[in-house]
Structures are given as C-alpha cells and as structure tokens.
Design a protein around this motif. Structure first.
Motif, short mmCIF file in Angstrom:
data_model
loop_
_atom_site.label_atom_id
_atom_site.label_comp_id
_atom_site.label_asym_id
_atom_site.label_seq_id
_atom_site.Cartn_x
_atom_site.Cartn_y
_atom_site.Cartn_z
N ILE A 1 39.58 -9.86 27.22
CA ILE A 1 38.95 -9.09 26.15
C ILE A 1 39.46 -7.66 26.15
N ILE A 2 39.51 -7.05 27.35
CA ILE A 2 40.00 -5.67 27.46
C ILE A 2 41.45 -5.57 26.99
N GLY A 3 42.25 -6.56 27.38
CA GLY A 3 43.66 -6.57 26.98
C GLY A 3 43.91 -7.07 25.57
N LYS A 4 42.86 -7.54 24.92
CA LYS A 4 42.95 -8.06 23.55
C LYS A 4 43.99 -9.18 23.45
N ALA A 5 43.91 -10.09 24.43
CA ALA A 5 44.83 -11.23 24.43
C ALA A 5 44.63 -12.10 23.20
N MET A 6 43.39 -12.24 22.80
CA MET A 6 43.01 -13.00 21.60
C MET A 6 41.77 -12.35 21.03
N PRO A 7 41.36 -12.71 19.81
CA PRO A 7 40.07 -12.23 19.31
C PRO A 7 38.96 -12.61 20.26
N ILE A 8 37.95 -11.74 20.37
CA ILE A 8 36.90 -11.93 21.37
C ILE A 8 36.15 -13.26 21.17
N GLY A 9 35.97 -13.68 19.92
CA GLY A 9 35.30 -14.95 19.67
C GLY A 9 36.11 -16.13 20.20
N ALA A 10 37.42 -16.07 20.00
CA ALA A 10 38.29 -17.14 20.50
C ALA A 10 38.26 -17.19 22.01
N HIS B 1 33.95 3.68 31.64
CA HIS B 1 34.26 3.18 30.29
C HIS B 1 35.64 3.64 29.83
N TYR B 2 36.24 4.57 30.54
CA TYR B 2 37.64 4.90 30.24
C TYR B 2 38.53 3.67 30.39
N PHE B 3 38.09 2.70 31.19
CA PHE B 3 38.89 1.50 31.44
C PHE B 3 38.48 0.31 30.56
N PHE B 4 37.55 0.54 29.63
CA PHE B 4 37.06 -0.54 28.79
C PHE B 4 37.29 -0.23 27.31
N ALA B 5 37.66 -1.26 26.56
CA ALA B 5 37.78 -1.13 25.11
C ALA B 5 36.65 -1.86 24.40
N SER B 6 35.65 -2.27 25.16
CA SER B 6 34.51 -3.00 24.58
C SER B 6 33.26 -2.63 25.35
N THR B 7 32.25 -2.14 24.65
CA THR B 7 30.99 -1.82 25.33
C THR B 7 30.31 -3.09 25.82
N THR C 1 49.55 -19.30 16.09
CA THR C 1 48.94 -18.03 16.48
C THR C 1 48.63 -18.11 17.96
N LEU C 2 49.50 -17.53 18.76
CA LEU C 2 49.39 -17.65 20.21
C LEU C 2 48.80 -16.40 20.83
N PRO C 3 48.18 -16.53 22.02
CA PRO C 3 47.67 -15.35 22.72
C PRO C 3 48.80 -14.39 23.08
N LYS C 4 48.48 -13.13 23.21
CA LYS C 4 49.47 -12.14 23.64
C LYS C 4 49.87 -12.44 25.08
N PRO C 5 51.16 -12.53 25.36
CA PRO C 5 51.61 -13.01 26.67
C PRO C 5 51.16 -12.15 27.85
N LEU C 6 51.36 -10.82 27.78
CA LEU C 6 51.09 -9.98 28.94
C LEU C 6 49.60 -9.95 29.31
N PRO C 7 48.70 -9.60 28.39
CA PRO C 7 47.28 -9.60 28.76
C PRO C 7 46.77 -10.98 29.16
N THR C 8 47.33 -12.03 28.55
CA THR C 8 46.93 -13.39 28.94
C THR C 8 47.35 -13.67 30.37
N ALA C 9 48.57 -13.29 30.72
CA ALA C 9 49.08 -13.52 32.08
C ALA C 9 48.25 -12.76 33.11
N VAL C 10 47.89 -11.51 32.77
CA VAL C 10 47.07 -10.70 33.68
C VAL C 10 45.70 -11.34 33.88
N ALA C 11 45.08 -11.79 32.79
CA ALA C 11 43.75 -12.40 32.86
C ALA C 11 43.78 -13.68 33.69
N VAL C 12 44.77 -14.51 33.45
CA VAL C 12 44.89 -15.77 34.19
C VAL C 12 45.16 -15.50 35.66
#
Length: 490
Positions: A50-59, A394-400, A5-16
């Motif tokens: 978190i915004i890009g949902k690269a992985m679950p927020i807890g992970a 908040h238009y740019f956020f998926a998490s309060t 179960t790997l992180p989503k590539p695109l949001p992970t790359a952006v975050a890094v």
C-alpha cells in the motif's frame, strides 16, 4: 495488444520480500504463536504494498483477504472458518458507516450545496486575504461532519473554489504569480484538512477504525461516541483553525492583502448557482437529521430507548436521499470511492483485529513498553515519546489508514501500560492520527491534489507542515488536556 494491468514491479517485490522474510527467515519470538507471526507477515506485506502503491489499495486488500483465507492463519485446519474470518470485516458496522457516508457525500457535489457553502463564506468574509482564508476554513468545517472522504472535501470541493479565487486575482503557477495570493490560500486549503478531519468521527475514513481499536483494547470500557469525539475536539480544533491561517500568513505573506473583489466574485458565482434548489433543501434537512441523531439528542431528550446506532443513522440518511430523488441508484453505484473504501477497510480491519486476537499486538505493545521503561521515565514523558514517534513516523507513510492499522493499537496499549490515563491517550492518539496529515505532500489523498496544482515548492510545503505539526501538537496537549478535564473525560 497487451492490455494487462500488472502490479508495479519494485514495490511488489519489496512487499513480497518483506512478507517472506518475516514468514520463513525471522524466528518466531517467544510468547508469539506461529499463526500470529504468519498473519503479521501477510499484514506487513500488504501495508508495504500500500505504501509503495504497488496496486490500488482495494485490489491489494482482495489479495490480503485471499491470503488470510488460503493460509488459514486464523484457524489452522479449518478452511470454512478461515474464509469466514477473512470476510468478517464486512460485518463491521463502523465500516458500513463510513462507506454509506461517502455515498451520501456525493450529494454535496451533485446538488452543488458544497460549492454554495464555500462561496457563501467567501462572500461573507472576503474583504481581506486573511478573511478569504477563514472563509475557506469555515466552508470545510461546516461540511466536515458529513464528508468522511477528506480528499473529496479538501481536494474536490474546497480546492476548486480556492483556485477560482486565486485566478480571479491573476495568481497562478503558470503565470509565475503564486506569491500574489495563491500560495497562501493553497497552504490554508490543505492545512485546514487535517484539523477538520480530527474534529469528527465522520470527517475522515480511518476515525471509526480508531474508535473500534480503542474499544477492543479496553474491552469496551472506552467506547467513544460521535458526540464525545466532537465535543472533545471542539476547543483544541477551534484553536488550531483560528491560529493556522495567521501562522501561515506570517510564514508566507501574500502580496495581495486586501481582496474586495473576492466578495464580488463569490457573489457572482452564487448568482450563477441560483436560489437554493429543492434537492439542496432536502440534503440540508437530511444532514441536520443525521447530525441530530449522531449527537445522541433523541436519547438525551427521550431516554435510552430512543438511541439510534450511528450506522443505522447513516442508512436512514442514505435511504431518505434515495427515496426523495436527491440521489439515484446509479449515483450510488458510481460512487467508486465508497465501494473501494468498504473493501479495503474491511480487509485492514480484519487483519488488525486478528493480530490482536492472536496476541501479536499485546506482544508488540509489551516490547515497546519495556523499551521505554528502561529509560526510567514517568508516564508523562513516556507518553510524550510514544506520541512523537507515532506522529512523526508518518513521514514514512502515504496512507493514514495504513499507519493507523499498523501502529495505533500497539502504541495505545503500550501507553496505557506505562500509566497514561486511557481516555487522555485515546484522544491524543486519535486526533494526532489526522493532524499528522499536515507533514508531507503525500500524507493523504488531499495532499497530491493541492500540491500538484503547483502553487508551492516542496520545501515550502514541508516547512509549513513541520511548523504546523509542532503548533497543532502543542495545542492538542495543552488546550486539549485542560478541556478534557473540564468535560470530566479525564
């Protein structure tokens, strides 16, 4: 067979990439320490993931905690101190308050009490479609103080009731009959959620974080209690809940205006549930006891010696439900959202706290303050700009939670420096932090559940959110400021 179960590539790359850009490329600003800047890089990378949902927020939070520990940004050259700092969020009582309250909210579903309350109000007010709408509103309002998961409240308890009612009138997306009644009720179902979330500290998970951030920003000069929050939100929140169903009724008029069958349907469902079970009686009693203590009634009646810490109150309530058998230990272990909340909350609160301790929040708020000061505005206009930027970003956020941890402290500090009364600003930003959930179909966990049921189009959802955002903000500022002055808060 690959079972990774790997992180989503695109949001992970952006975050890094964002984290590395801040850490290695962007020069550290004057008056900011390298440690603060490097912690900002970790924080921004975590929030972006978190915004890009690269992985679950807890992970992602576990990754963030590990990075804070291994980089020693909070205590350079002190690995033992660094890991203690990285794990310090788990000692925050407010985090445990929410986690325990989420565990307790499982009892609402397990006992069926939440569903019973919903059908009871429908049976009471369901003669007309507008009455059904207010029945949904009242149902959510009643259970809001003891359901800190707004997603569970609006999406898992109220939404199935709303769908059952719509189905009973032959209104469903599958049949192409959403306009009959389903579309309107779905929009009411959702737009109730941000308002009730704003009305109690324990109505959504990020609210205790706001209390903590305000206290730290004011050196504990402002420590908002459960009762203060609830009383401050009472009148503006009630006005919003009264007006919202009417506004949406005008915007999206349902084809079915009279619903005599709704009351009969609700009564039938209540008969199926049978009489109140012992477990429901116990849950009602324990919830009443908790609200009694959260409101500070013992200290008001018998003096400060009888004051009970809010988290202690939550622990007492959970213990009572376990001892009486309403909740089994397996129920607690299976409350994944509670343990998940505990982990990601601890990580984000820890990083936000150390950004403040290392001076980054002070520097950022001063930058905002200076930028607005150049406009030469008074504190009212300056504060209005701050609140509008904070709200509509908040238009740019998926998490309060991500939004609040990223922006609340800096905007609150900047507003106070610009001359806004601290208590007034605290309430406006605190309540706006929930009300901004109305904007989009991804604004909070409740949104994709209700939007995903298919009753509305994307344009209708965003139109309703935009209109309700303006109305809610106007009520918050106008009614709220008058009410808080009457209460002596400002």
């Amino acid at each position: 067979m690959n079972n990774l179960t790997l992180p989503k590539p695109l949001p992970t790359a952006v975050a890094v990439a964002l984290a590395l850009l801040i850490w290695f490329v962007i020069p550290v600003p004057a008056k900011v320490t390298p440690e603060a800047w490097h912690l900002l890089a970790i924080f921004i990378g975590t929030v972006a993931a978190i915004i890009g949902k690269a992985m679950p927020i807890g992970a992602l939070s576990i990754v963030g905690i590990s990075l804070v520990a291994v980089t020693e940004v909070t205590r350079p050259g002190n690995p033992d101190g660094a890991i203690a700092d990285a794990l310090s969020g788990f000692s925050n009582p407010l985090i445990w308050l929410i986690a325990i309250a989420v565990m307790m909210a499982v009892a609402l579903t397990k006992t069926g009490l939440g569903t019973r309350i919903g059908y009871y109000f429908i049976a009471l007010f369901g003669k007309k479609t507008i009455g059904v709408a207010y029945g949904l509103v009242l149902s959510e309002l009643v259970i809001a103080p003891v359901t800190p998961s707004n997603t569970a409240r609006g999406g898992a308890i109220i939404h199935p009731i709303m769908r059952s009612i719509a189905d009973s009138f032959g209104s469903s997306p599958e049949l192409g009959t959403s306009n009959k009644i389903g579309k309107y009720l779905a929009l009411v179902n959702y737009n109730t959620n941000p308002i009730t979330s704003a009305m109690f500290i324990t109505a959504t998970a990020p609210n205790p974080l706001i209390v903590d951030l305000v206290a730290k920003a004011t050196n504990s000069a402002i420590s908002i209690t459960w009762a203060q929050w609830a009383l401050a939100a009472l009148l503006p929140g009630a006005c919003m809940l009264l007006l919202m169903p009417l506004v949406l009724y005008f915007m999206f008029p349902p084809e079915i205006k009279n619903t005599p069958n709704a009351r009969a349907f609700a009564k039938t469902e209540l008969v199926k549930l049978g009489p109140l079970k012992l477990s429901e009686f116990i849950l009602l009693a324990v919830s009443g006891l908790m609200l009694f203590m959260w409101a500070g009634v013992p200290s008001m009646l018998f003096g400060p010696a009888f004051d009970v810490n809010p988290t202690t109150t939550a622990i007492i309530g959970l213990a009572l439900l376990i001892v009486t058998g309403v909740l089994a230990w397996d129920d607690i272990l299976k409350a994944k959202s509670a343990w998940d909340t505990l982990i990601w909350f601890a990580a984000l609160v820890m990083m936000a706290s150390f950004l403040g301790k290392l001076g980054l929040i002070g520097w950022f708020s001063l930058s905002i303050q200076n930028g607005i000061s150049y406009l030469g505005l008074g504190w009212i206009s300056a504060t209005a700009i701050l609140v509008l930027i904070y709200f509509y970003s908040h238009y740019f956020f998926a998490s309060t939670t991500a939004h609040i941890t990223a922006m609340f402290a800096a905007f609150f500090t900047a507003g106070v420096a610009l001359g806004a009364p601290p208590m007034l600003l605290a309430f406006v930003l605190a309540f706006a932090s929930s009300l901004m959930m109305s904007l989009t179909h991804y604004a909070t966990g409740t949104a994709p559940i209700i939007f995903g049921s298919g009753y509305t189009t994307l344009n209708e959802w965003w139109k309703a959110g935009a209109v309700m955002s303006v109305i809610n903000l106007l009520i918050l500022v106008v009614v709220g400021s008058i009410w808080w002055r009457i209460l002596g808060y400002i």
